[in-house]
Design a protein around this motif. Structure first.
Motif, PDB file in Angstrom:
ATOM      1  N   ALA A 143     -11.833 -12.028   3.638  1.00 47.65           N
ATOM      2  CA  ALA A 143     -12.348 -10.769   4.185  1.00 47.65           C
ATOM      3  C   ALA A 143     -11.240  -9.722   4.260  1.00 47.65           C
ATOM      4  N   ILE A 144     -10.056 -10.140   4.692  1.00 46.23           N
ATOM      5  CA  ILE A 144      -8.928  -9.207   4.786  1.00 46.23           C
ATOM      6  C   ILE A 144      -8.510  -8.730   3.405  1.00 46.23           C
ATOM      7  N   VAL A 145      -8.394  -9.665   2.468  1.00 52.78           N
ATOM      8  CA  VAL A 145      -7.988  -9.309   1.104  1.00 52.78           C
ATOM      9  C   VAL A 145      -9.041  -8.412   0.453  1.00 52.78           C
ATOM     10  N   TYR A 146     -10.311  -8.728   0.695  1.00 53.48           N
ATOM     11  CA  TYR A 146     -11.394  -7.901   0.142  1.00 53.48           C
ATOM     12  C   TYR A 146     -11.250  -6.453   0.599  1.00 53.48           C
ATOM     13  N   ALA A 147     -11.063  -6.266   1.895  1.00 59.40           N
ATOM     14  CA  ALA A 147     -10.943  -4.905   2.425  1.00 59.40           C
ATOM     15  C   ALA A 147      -9.717  -4.202   1.859  1.00 59.40           C
ATOM     16  N   SER A 148      -8.617  -4.921   1.729  1.00 54.85           N
ATOM     17  CA  SER A 148      -7.389  -4.300   1.229  1.00 54.85           C
ATOM     18  C   SER A 148      -7.508  -3.881  -0.227  1.00 54.85           C
ATOM     19  N   TYR A 149      -8.364  -4.559  -0.959  1.00 53.18           N
ATOM     20  CA  TYR A 149      -8.509  -4.254  -2.385  1.00 53.18           C
ATOM     21  C   TYR A 149      -9.617  -3.244  -2.655  1.00 53.18           C
ATOM     22  N   PHE A 150     -10.733  -3.365  -1.953  1.00 56.90           N
ATOM     23  CA  PHE A 150     -11.891  -2.528  -2.259  1.00 56.90           C
ATOM     24  C   PHE A 150     -11.994  -1.279  -1.381  1.00 56.90           C
ATOM     25  N   TYR A 151     -11.339  -1.264  -0.238  1.00 58.83           N
ATOM     26  CA  TYR A 151     -11.324  -0.048   0.563  1.00 58.83           C
ATOM     27  C   TYR A 151     -10.357   0.947  -0.082  1.00 58.83           C
ATOM     28  N   SER A 152     -10.537   2.207   0.240  1.00 58.05           N
ATOM     29  CA  SER A 152      -9.640   3.237  -0.277  1.00 58.05           C
ATOM     30  C   SER A 152      -9.597   4.380   0.717  1.00 58.05           C
ATOM     31  N   SER A 153      -8.945   5.453   0.337  1.00 58.15           N
ATOM     32  CA  SER A 153      -8.868   6.612   1.222  1.00 58.15           C
ATOM     33  C   SER A 153     -10.219   7.283   1.385  1.00 58.15           C
ATOM     34  N   SER A 154     -11.181   6.942   0.537  1.00 61.90           N
ATOM     35  CA  SER A 154     -12.528   7.507   0.666  1.00 61.90           C
ATOM     36  C   SER A 154     -13.388   6.704   1.635  1.00 61.90           C
ATOM     37  N   THR A 155     -12.918   5.552   2.059  1.00 63.45           N
ATOM     38  CA  THR A 155     -13.680   4.721   3.006  1.00 63.45           C
ATOM     39  C   THR A 155     -13.582   5.319   4.401  1.00 63.45           C
ATOM     40  N   PRO A 156     -14.695   5.710   5.003  1.00 61.88           N
ATOM     41  CA  PRO A 156     -14.628   6.229   6.384  1.00 61.88           C
ATOM     42  C   PRO A 156     -14.026   5.159   7.288  1.00 61.88           C
ATOM     43  N   PHE A 157     -12.911   5.486   7.924  1.00 61.41           N
ATOM     44  CA  PHE A 157     -12.173   4.449   8.643  1.00 61.41           C
ATOM     45  C   PHE A 157     -11.517   5.044   9.877  1.00 61.41           C
ATOM     46  N   PRO A 158     -11.533   4.283  11.036  1.00 60.85           N
ATOM     47  CA  PRO A 158     -11.914   2.881  11.145  1.00 60.85           C
ATOM     48  C   PRO A 158     -13.424   2.652  11.136  1.00 60.85           C
ATOM     49  N   GLY A 159     -14.152   3.225  12.126  1.00 62.18           N
ATOM     50  CA  GLY A 159     -15.595   3.034  12.121  1.00 62.18           C
ATOM     51  C   GLY A 159     -15.998   1.575  12.002  1.00 62.18           C
ATOM     52  N   TRP A 160     -17.229   1.364  11.554  1.00 60.78           N
ATOM     53  CA  TRP A 160     -17.713  -0.012  11.445  1.00 60.78           C
ATOM     54  C   TRP A 160     -17.051  -0.758  10.298  1.00 60.78           C
ATOM     55  N   GLN A 161     -16.492  -0.002   9.329  1.00 59.64           N
ATOM     56  CA  GLN A 161     -15.855  -0.667   8.190  1.00 59.64           C
ATOM     57  C   GLN A 161     -14.675  -1.534   8.618  1.00 59.64           C
TER      58      GLN A 161
ATOM     59  N   TYR B  33       0.828  -1.206   0.000  1.00 59.93           N
ATOM     60  CA  TYR B  33       0.000   0.000   0.000  1.00 59.93           C
ATOM     61  C   TYR B  33       0.861   1.253   0.000  1.00 59.93           C
ATOM     62  N   HIS B  34       1.904   1.253   0.791  1.00 60.14           N
ATOM     63  CA  HIS B  34       2.766   2.425   0.867  1.00 60.14           C
ATOM     64  C   HIS B  34       3.568   2.644  -0.412  1.00 60.14           C
ATOM     65  N   LEU B  35       3.944   1.578  -1.075  1.00 65.75           N
ATOM     66  CA  LEU B  35       4.759   1.709  -2.281  1.00 65.75           C
ATOM     67  C   LEU B  35       3.926   1.791  -3.552  1.00 65.75           C
ATOM     68  N   TRP B  36       2.810   1.088  -3.588  1.00 63.02           N
ATOM     69  CA  TRP B  36       1.943   1.086  -4.780  1.00 63.02           C
ATOM     70  C   TRP B  36       0.490   1.307  -4.339  1.00 63.02           C
ATOM     71  N   PRO B  37       0.174   2.485  -3.803  1.00 63.49           N
ATOM     72  CA  PRO B  37      -1.159   2.716  -3.231  1.00 63.49           C
ATOM     73  C   PRO B  37      -2.294   2.570  -4.228  1.00 63.49           C
ATOM     74  N   SER B  38      -2.051   2.907  -5.479  1.00 59.22           N
ATOM     75  CA  SER B  38      -3.132   2.786  -6.452  1.00 59.22           C
ATOM     76  C   SER B  38      -3.458   1.329  -6.761  1.00 59.22           C
ATOM     77  N   GLY B  39      -2.515   0.423  -6.527  1.00 60.53           N
ATOM     78  CA  GLY B  39      -2.747  -0.992  -6.793  1.00 60.53           C
ATOM     79  C   GLY B  39      -3.401  -1.723  -5.642  1.00 60.53           C
ATOM     80  N   LEU B  40      -3.274  -1.178  -4.433  1.00 56.30           N
ATOM     81  CA  LEU B  40      -3.860  -1.819  -3.249  1.00 56.30           C
ATOM     82  C   LEU B  40      -4.347  -0.700  -2.333  1.00 56.30           C
ATOM     83  N   SER B  41      -5.459  -0.090  -2.705  1.00 57.63           N
ATOM     84  CA  SER B  41      -5.913   1.147  -2.073  1.00 57.63           C
ATOM     85  C   SER B  41      -6.332   0.987  -0.617  1.00 57.63           C
TER      86      SER B  41
END
Length: 710
Positions: A252-270, A37-45
């Protein structure tokens, strides 16, 4: 060589053979997500969820250890704290020391104040609160991002380790008064976790930047790990469910790492998704049934990465931030891959020669040499001393820079109070004979550059929104009662024009309203930049559209970062998608009777190989060494063809105010042009007002007609 290899293999085995394979695998997955994420943020948002996995693991293991010792009547706070100190602090303080040294050697002084402050906060394990107080956007990996910004999560854990055993001991004492079971422990942990989750949900909605970092919004993630410790001890998942459960947890972990982004309100319930995924994997444990995860988890590379995950997490981020300063260039793909490899090497070395030297009984290595016999209180005293060794010089660096900043601010105020002839863009006026004098001072000083921005001070503070914010925030400058009302709309590259437009508005008694949002152009096409907060950007665009329709504006001025990435349709290029998005958005305004003027984006030094202009100027006695080629810095701007495709829109091109004879200087008329990688200083923008006004008279002559009529 064989003996050396054998020693390393033995060192990298889990201490005491007690570490569960699935937990090591989770650690490997978590740290891999964060690094990618830190090195390729657009690939793993959404790779930042790896930190949440770490929190669950920490809560699970720490609670298990504490409860077992409480049950045996052997728990000691001093012993617990000393073990935690031996486990975590030697490696972290080593990295902080190396980072402080690298900052002193490679990072320009204009960043010393903030970097020194952050290193001090990290050494004292309050970095999360320091970032929260500064309203830092964790996803915004800017040129001035702290090299220890990642210590926020370690700070959360250390603060958790301080109060968690006190909570459990207190709950255990109460439990013994009423019963002999662990029910009261579970109730207390559950109550704290639920309260923390509720607070996290509310705070994420109210103040997302701070919510990401502060400890109360994160305690529930560690607390759920603690509850899991009781669940695993009492209830075993049926054998036939463990294989699918483990895979579901990983998914579930992989799903969040791929489909979440900086627009996802976080942490919260997400955060429940990656946290729940980690819990399921741990609860499922290991199983050797067919198609299970155990064979994958047992792979030596995965176990090895899990073993060094802590040190890998520590090392990778300082390299990402400081390497561009050391090399004087933006990170490219080979450099990013190199960072991964170097981080792995440093992690393995740190694991072998630092972590294990303190973790193993009495600190002895495998041959019995190099014993580190510090125990109990002596460990804590030693730790505090070493923390001071890092924190004191870091604070000194920050204090030194602070005095330099105060002095530079005084000199800048004096110069701006009585600016010399040919100051800033005035030096570009045809026929002028301006040239810097030998002793002329650059304004703003590079040490002040980053804050030379209308949105960071004075009446402009807070006008530029970011993160998950979506409101069409309006800031009005000039004559609020004027019949001529101009709106400045777009991302930070639109916002940077405010100083020049505000001067024009004041001079002509107009009203200027800003509707600006970081990383969010005014467009009908969704941006996909790593820091774009895409979903929030869509909502913001919709809200701005309503505000513009109801505002009765005489003119809308737009601008945007020229290399913004957008979602494409079919086989269209990014440039074509950007052009279409601008044309569609502007067209709606023009159809409603509001004219649109687009300002072509400024040249981008990063495209010409300069990592950070103020840092470059601070590092060279001759600022011309930081000048860049116009051919390389001037990125093709999709706003140009969008104007052609949108009847009624006009274009203002001020490239000539940034580049002279095909060269784009770092300093023009003794004024620093760029405040960071690509944004223009407010000071230079102010000097551009006369030039911009001339262009605006041609592009929107009706404004002056209304003024005269009024």
């Amino acid at each position: 060589m064989a003996e050396f290899s054998s020693r390393w293999k033995r060192y990298l085995k889990p201490v005491g053979g007690s570490v569960r394979p699935e937990i090591q695998a989770l650690r490997a997955l978590a740290v891999s997500l964060v690094v990618v994420y830190h090195l390729w943020p657009s690939g793993l948002s959404g790779g930042y969820v790896g930190v949440d996995v770490f929190f669950v693991i920490s809560g699970f293991l720490i609670t298990s250890h504490i409860v077992k010792e409480i049950d045996r009547g052997q728990f000691s706070l001093v012993s617990f704290y000393s073990r935690r100190a031996r486990r975590l602090l030697p490696a972290s303080l080593l990295v902080l020391s190396a980072t402080l040294t690298a900052t002193f050697v490679f990072v320009p002084k204009n960043l010393w104040e903030e970097f020194g402050h952050q290193i001090t906060a990290s050494a004292l394990y309050v970095e999360n609160w320091a970032l929260a107080s500064n309203a830092v956007d964790y996803s915004a990996l800017a040129s001035d991002a702290s090299p220890v910004q990642h210590f926020w999560s370690l700070s959360v854990e250390e603060q958790f380790y301080l109060f968690w055993p006190l909570l459990l001991v207190t709950a255990a004492v109460l439990a013994r008064r009423f019963s002999s079971n662990r029910r009261h422990l579970v109730i207390v942990i559950a109550a704290v976790s639920v309260a923390s989750l509720a607070y996290s949900i509310v705070e994420t909605r109210n103040d997302p930047s701070a919510a990401y970092f502060v400890t109360p919004t994160r305690v529930w993630e560690l607390g759920i790990g603690g509850l899991l410790a009781f669940a695993v001890d009492r209830w075993k998942l049926p054998e036939f469910t463990r294989v699918p459960a483990s895979w579901v947890g990983i998914a579930a972990i992989v799903y969040a790492s791929y489909f979440y982004s900086s627009s996802t309100p976080f942490p919260g319930w997400q955060a429940l998704i990656p946290v729940g995924g980690a819990c399921v994997v741990i609860w499922a444990g290991t199983t050797h049934r067919r198609y299970g995860t155990s064979a994958l988890f047992a792979l030596r590379p995965i176990q090895a990465v899990g073993d060094v995950s802590y040190s890998l997490y520590l090392w990778h981020w300082p390299l990402i931030v400081i390497l561009p300063f050391a090399l004087g260039a933006e990170l490219n793909q080979p450099m990013r891959i190199g960072i991964v490899l170097v981080s792995l090497v440093l992690a393995f070395v740190t694991r072998v020669y630092v972590e294990l030297a303190f973790i193993r009984p009495h600190g002895a290595d495998l041959e019995g040499r190099g014993r580190i016999r510090l125990k109990g209180v002596r460990v804590l005293v030693a730790v505090l001393a070493v923390m001071a060794v890092v924190a004191v010089p870091a604070a000194g660096m920050s204090a030194y820079a602070s005095t330099q900043i105060a002095s530079a601010e005084t000199r800048m105020a004096d110069i701006l109070a009585n600016p010399p002839a040919c100051f800033g863009a005035a030096a570009l006026v045809v026929g002028s004979v301006c040239s810097p004098t030998k002793d002329s001072e650059i304004v703003p000083s590079p040490i002040l550059a980053e804050t030379d921005d209308f949105a960071q001070k004075g009446p402009g503070l807070g006008c530029q929104i970011s993160g998950a914010q979506t409101s069409a925030r309006q800031c009005v400058f000039g004559d609020v009662n004027s019949k001529v009302r101009i709106a400045l709309v777009g991302d930070s590259h639109a916002a940077q024009w405010q100083p020049a437009l505000a001067e024009i508005a004041v001079e002509n008694k107009w009203s200027l309203t800003t509707l600006v949002r970081s990383s969010c152009p005014y467009s009908s096409v969704l941006p996909t930049n790593a820091n774009d907060n895409s979903g929030a950007c869509v909502t913001w665009n919709r809200n701005v559209g309503v505000a513009l329709a109801e505002g009765g504006f005489s003119l809308v001025i737009v601008s945007t970062l020229s290399d913004t990435h957008f979602q494409r349709q079919g086989d269209e290029t990014n440039f074509e998608a950007a052009t279409r998005g601008f044309s569609e958005a502007w067209g709606k305004l023009i159809e409603s009777g509001t004219p649109v003027v687009a300002i072509r984006d400024n040249p981008l030094p990063t495209s010409a190989g300069i990592h950070d202009e103020p840092s470059c100027v601070a590092s060279h006695s001759d600022p011309t060494q930081c000048d860049v080629s116009e051919a390389k810095a001037l990125v093709a701007d999709p706003q140009v063809p969008a104007v052609i495709d949108t009847p009624g829109s006009r274009l203002i091109d001020l490239t000539g105010a940034f580049c002279i004879s095909k060269v784009c200087p770092a300093v023009i008329g003794d004024v620093l042009v760029y405040r960071n990688k690509q944004h223009i200083t407010a000071t230079y923008m102010s000097t551009l007002a006369p030039i911009l006004e001339q262009k605006l008279r041609v592009a929107a002559p009706q404004l002056w007609a209304v003024s005269v009529a009024g």
